[in-house]
Enzyme design. Sequence first.
Site, PDB file in Angstrom:
ATOM      1  N   THR A   1      44.032  38.645  37.179  1.00  0.00           N
ATOM      2  CA  THR A   1      43.355  38.022  35.967  1.00  0.00           C
ATOM      3  C   THR A   1      42.035  37.768  35.984  1.00  0.00           C
ATOM      4  O   THR A   1      41.084  37.748  35.287  1.00  0.00           O
ATOM      5  CB  THR A   1      44.251  36.721  35.570  1.00  0.00           C
ATOM      6  OG1 THR A   1      45.569  36.783  35.675  1.00  0.00           O
ATOM      7  CG2 THR A   1      43.900  36.135  34.307  1.00  0.00           C
TER       8      THR A   1
ATOM      9  N   TYR B   1      54.523  39.312  26.616  1.00  0.00           N
ATOM     10  CA  TYR B   1      54.538  39.813  25.298  1.00  0.00           C
ATOM     11  C   TYR B   1      56.021  40.431  25.020  1.00  0.00           C
ATOM     12  O   TYR B   1      56.767  39.586  24.115  1.00  0.00           O
ATOM     13  CB  TYR B   1      53.349  40.766  24.965  1.00  0.00           C
ATOM     14  CG  TYR B   1      53.490  40.848  23.258  1.00  0.00           C
ATOM     15  CD1 TYR B   1      53.098  39.921  22.650  1.00  0.00           C
ATOM     16  CD2 TYR B   1      53.878  42.174  22.869  1.00  0.00           C
ATOM     17  CE1 TYR B   1      53.075  40.209  21.018  1.00  0.00           C
ATOM     18  CE2 TYR B   1      53.983  42.414  21.395  1.00  0.00           C
ATOM     19  CZ  TYR B   1      53.675  41.370  20.722  1.00  0.00           C
ATOM     20  OH  TYR B   1      53.555  41.329  19.432  1.00  0.00           O
TER      21      TYR B   1
ATOM     22  N   TYR C   1      54.066  37.308  40.724  1.00  0.00           N
ATOM     23  CA  TYR C   1      53.323  36.629  40.166  1.00  0.00           C
ATOM     24  C   TYR C   1      53.912  35.773  39.092  1.00  0.00           C
ATOM     25  O   TYR C   1      54.176  36.318  38.146  1.00  0.00           O
ATOM     26  CB  TYR C   1      51.954  37.290  39.661  1.00  0.00           C
ATOM     27  CG  TYR C   1      50.913  36.448  39.304  1.00  0.00           C
ATOM     28  CD1 TYR C   1      50.925  35.045  39.650  1.00  0.00           C
ATOM     29  CD2 TYR C   1      49.750  36.995  38.688  1.00  0.00           C
ATOM     30  CE1 TYR C   1      49.961  34.349  38.957  1.00  0.00           C
ATOM     31  CE2 TYR C   1      48.655  36.453  38.103  1.00  0.00           C
ATOM     32  CZ  TYR C   1      48.793  34.782  38.271  1.00  0.00           C
ATOM     33  OH  TYR C   1      47.924  34.280  37.838  1.00  0.00           O
TER      34      TYR C   1
ATOM     35  N   ARG D   1      50.773  32.203  30.831  1.00  0.00           N
ATOM     36  CA  ARG D   1      50.046  33.485  30.239  1.00  0.00           C
ATOM     37  C   ARG D   1      50.963  34.475  30.082  1.00  0.00           C
ATOM     38  O   ARG D   1      50.942  35.132  28.948  1.00  0.00           O
ATOM     39  CB  ARG D   1      49.074  34.035  31.465  1.00  0.00           C
ATOM     40  CG  ARG D   1      47.918  33.361  31.391  1.00  0.00           C
ATOM     41  CD  ARG D   1      47.029  34.260  32.446  1.00  0.00           C
ATOM     42  NE  ARG D   1      45.631  33.723  32.511  1.00  0.00           N
ATOM     43  CZ  ARG D   1      44.513  33.893  32.249  1.00  0.00           C
ATOM     44  NH1 ARG D   1      44.416  34.937  30.966  1.00  0.00           N
ATOM     45  NH2 ARG D   1      43.439  33.258  32.490  1.00  0.00           N
TER      46      ARG D   1
ATOM     47  N   LYS E   1      53.249  34.310  44.299  1.00  0.00           N
ATOM     48  CA  LYS E   1      52.317  33.376  43.667  1.00  0.00           C
ATOM     49  C   LYS E   1      52.693  32.587  42.504  1.00  0.00           C
ATOM     50  O   LYS E   1      53.098  33.210  41.640  1.00  0.00           O
ATOM     51  CB  LYS E   1      51.101  34.223  43.115  1.00  0.00           C
ATOM     52  CG  LYS E   1      49.889  33.387  42.811  1.00  0.00           C
ATOM     53  CD  LYS E   1      48.717  34.412  42.053  1.00  0.00           C
ATOM     54  CE  LYS E   1      47.647  33.406  41.381  1.00  0.00           C
ATOM     55  NZ  LYS E   1      46.529  33.983  40.763  1.00  0.00           N
TER      56      LYS E   1
ATOM     57  N   ILE F   1      46.244  31.786  46.289  1.00  0.00           N
ATOM     58  CA  ILE F   1      45.551  32.729  45.695  1.00  0.00           C
ATOM     59  C   ILE F   1      44.515  32.130  44.716  1.00  0.00           C
ATOM     60  O   ILE F   1      45.047  31.490  43.705  1.00  0.00           O
ATOM     61  CB  ILE F   1      46.400  33.744  44.991  1.00  0.00           C
ATOM     62  CG1 ILE F   1      47.187  34.489  46.085  1.00  0.00           C
ATOM     63  CG2 ILE F   1      45.657  34.802  44.246  1.00  0.00           C
ATOM     64  CD1 ILE F   1      48.170  35.444  45.760  1.00  0.00           C
TER      65      ILE F   1
END
Length: 296
Positions: free
Chosen positions: A49, A112, A138, A143, A166, A208
Amino acid sequence: MGKELVFEGSGVALVTPFNDDLSINFEELGRIIEDQIKNSTDALIICGTTGEASTMTDEEHIECIRYAVKSANGRVPVIAGSGSNDTDYAIWLSQEAEKAGADALLLVTPYYNKCTQKGLIAHFTAIADSVNIPVILYHIPGRTGVTMKPETIYELSKHPRIVGVKDASADFSSIAKTASLCGEDFAIYSGNDDQILPILSLGGKGVISVLSNVAPQDTHNMVRAYLDGDTKTSKELQLKYLSLIDALFCEVNPIPAKSAMTLLGYKCKTLRLPLTEAEESTKVRLADEMKQLGLL
């Protein structure tokens, strides 16, 4: 036999420097990587990202991974972001990242179009089955709009190549349950710089980090101190950097991070749309915080 630990400590979520014409500035990327390694960063996360991977062409994405691998030259592991909301595309990109020399992959949950917990298991299993290098999941519901349950992570942890997660959910009850279910063999990394110490206290292996772009040595020291039993120093560093961390996320990441890197003298001013340059108030705030910490 235990799972492979990709890294322990601080991994930097690298920014991607662009030239004025928005092409990738590989020379500057190399300088950033070199400075990170010199300042004790334990792993490089490329094309995540923070690296604006979502605006890269396939060729750029793969070339960035290849360049990071070449620059690291085996000194620290290179973890490539290769996740997607299209499983077939994620498989292709993950295989290309492996060919480019990545030591491990970072795979975000589908966004999405989203999916069920069953879909998450099928998606990540298909990708992990397609490669021969370790996979770190992740989890960032803010997000992606997708929450991955601890039970789902536990099911995925049974895959020999899925070695860690993560977690940027900020849900400590969920993270604690994940740690309890998956055990010491499964690596949990903090995905939030203001929560490194709490996640380490639950058995986490590191972070991270966006902060590591700006303060690599102290980010490493924060984790290393905790892992070495010096919880006092670790706590002091976590609290010392809270205000700067807050500033680094006062606009959408990596807008403030690139502004802070520019203040440090790196050629990181340019972002690709839809991201835009930081507001003047953000630049002033970052400069003030960095001066107080002796970074400027």
